[in-house]
Design a protein around this motif. Sequence first.
Motif, PDB file in Angstrom:
ATOM      1  N   PRO A 135       0.880  -1.012   0.076  1.00  0.00           N
ATOM      2  CA  PRO A 135      -0.277  -0.141  -0.357  1.00  0.00           C
ATOM      3  C   PRO A 135       0.619   0.966  -0.080  1.00  0.00           C
ATOM      4  O   PRO A 135       1.713   1.197   0.627  1.00  0.00           O
ATOM      5  N   ALA A 136       0.184   2.185  -0.628  1.00  0.00           N
ATOM      6  CA  ALA A 136       1.303   3.248  -1.265  1.00  0.00           C
ATOM      7  C   ALA A 136       1.286   4.229   0.317  1.00  0.00           C
ATOM      8  O   ALA A 136       1.918   4.987   0.372  1.00  0.00           O
ATOM      9  N   GLY A 137       0.010   4.434   0.853  1.00  0.00           N
ATOM     10  CA  GLY A 137       0.360   4.817   2.828  1.00  0.00           C
ATOM     11  C   GLY A 137       1.844   4.277   3.121  1.00  0.00           C
ATOM     12  O   GLY A 137       1.354   5.458   3.851  1.00  0.00           O
ATOM     13  N   PHE A 138       1.674   2.970   3.462  1.00  0.00           N
ATOM     14  CA  PHE A 138       3.167   3.135   3.792  1.00  0.00           C
ATOM     15  C   PHE A 138       4.651   3.196   3.835  1.00  0.00           C
ATOM     16  O   PHE A 138       5.336   3.604   4.174  1.00  0.00           O
ATOM     17  N   LEU A 139       3.929   4.145   2.670  1.00  0.00           N
ATOM     18  CA  LEU A 139       5.713   4.558   1.507  1.00  0.00           C
ATOM     19  C   LEU A 139       5.928   5.529   2.411  1.00  0.00           C
ATOM     20  O   LEU A 139       4.623   6.614   2.226  1.00  0.00           O
ATOM     21  N   PRO A 140       7.175   6.217   1.996  1.00  0.00           N
ATOM     22  CA  PRO A 140       7.663   8.407   2.892  1.00  0.00           C
ATOM     23  C   PRO A 140       6.882   8.928   1.521  1.00  0.00           C
ATOM     24  O   PRO A 140       6.564   8.907   0.427  1.00  0.00           O
ATOM     25  N   LEU A 141       6.544  10.019   1.523  1.00  0.00           N
ATOM     26  CA  LEU A 141       5.477  10.912   1.117  1.00  0.00           C
ATOM     27  C   LEU A 141       6.598  11.788   0.291  1.00  0.00           C
ATOM     28  O   LEU A 141       7.956  11.492   1.182  1.00  0.00           O
ATOM     29  N   PRO A 142       6.943  12.170  -0.710  1.00  0.00           N
ATOM     30  CA  PRO A 142       7.736  13.275  -1.395  1.00  0.00           C
ATOM     31  C   PRO A 142       8.308  14.175  -0.818  1.00  0.00           C
ATOM     32  O   PRO A 142       7.421  14.991  -0.204  1.00  0.00           O
ATOM     33  N   GLN A 143       9.750  14.113  -0.180  1.00  0.00           N
ATOM     34  CA  GLN A 143      10.001  15.711   0.796  1.00  0.00           C
ATOM     35  C   GLN A 143      10.604  16.572  -0.267  1.00  0.00           C
ATOM     36  O   GLN A 143      12.127  16.299  -0.091  1.00  0.00           O
ATOM     37  N   PRO A 144       9.892  17.370  -0.658  1.00  0.00           N
ATOM     38  CA  PRO A 144      10.743  18.406  -1.728  1.00  0.00           C
ATOM     39  C   PRO A 144      12.192  18.681  -0.834  1.00  0.00           C
ATOM     40  O   PRO A 144      11.535  19.500   0.193  1.00  0.00           O
ATOM     41  N   ALA A 145      13.778  19.489  -1.297  1.00  0.00           N
ATOM     42  CA  ALA A 145      14.197  20.056  -0.206  1.00  0.00           C
ATOM     43  C   ALA A 145      14.038  21.958   0.043  1.00  0.00           C
ATOM     44  O   ALA A 145      12.846  22.149  -1.614  1.00  0.00           O
ATOM     45  N   PRO A 146      13.570  21.936   1.409  1.00  0.00           N
ATOM     46  CA  PRO A 146      13.472  23.105   1.267  1.00  0.00           C
ATOM     47  C   PRO A 146      14.310  24.506   1.110  1.00  0.00           C
ATOM     48  O   PRO A 146      15.024  23.988   0.539  1.00  0.00           O
ATOM     49  N   ARG A 147      13.648  25.898   0.203  1.00  0.00           N
ATOM     50  CA  ARG A 147      14.486  26.920  -0.299  1.00  0.00           C
ATOM     51  C   ARG A 147      15.340  26.989   1.086  1.00  0.00           C
ATOM     52  O   ARG A 147      14.838  26.867   2.163  1.00  0.00           O
ATOM     53  N   SER A 148      16.316  27.122   1.498  1.00  0.00           N
ATOM     54  CA  SER A 148      16.975  28.115   2.371  1.00  0.00           C
ATOM     55  C   SER A 148      16.361  28.792   3.875  1.00  0.00           C
ATOM     56  O   SER A 148      15.686  29.944   3.480  1.00  0.00           O
TER      57      SER A 148
END
Length: 129
Positions: free
Chosen positions: A56-69
Amino acid sequence: MLADRYDLSDRPAKGVTMARGKPVQEGIRVKLPAGMTWEKLAAMTPEEIKEKGLWPAGFLPLPQPAPRSGRHDLPQMLIDETKKQTDRDLTPLRPRPRLRQVPILLPEFPAPIYLTTRPDLGDVSKNHS
């Protein structure tokens, strides 16, 4: 993305609330692939689940794009409460919204505080920070 992975409907558990009365949501929230049931999944070996791509995709990590500084993904309720208590506006620190926040699934804010040495006092924050 959240709606694809999770059941986000409002289903409060009967008679179960958080410390200040916010209803606790009940039930399994992770969605299964089409045609799959928890019973079928439980009967499979880990190798079968992996081979068939049925995790199930709900057990996979959510994408976390690198935040701007210097930017953080702050919950709106934290931004609002900080503004109310300290007159500081944290909105500029928040990047553009990536994931929709689901208020019914978020914990109470601010969190209650209990002293383990004085359980008789209950929530010592009294809904204040």
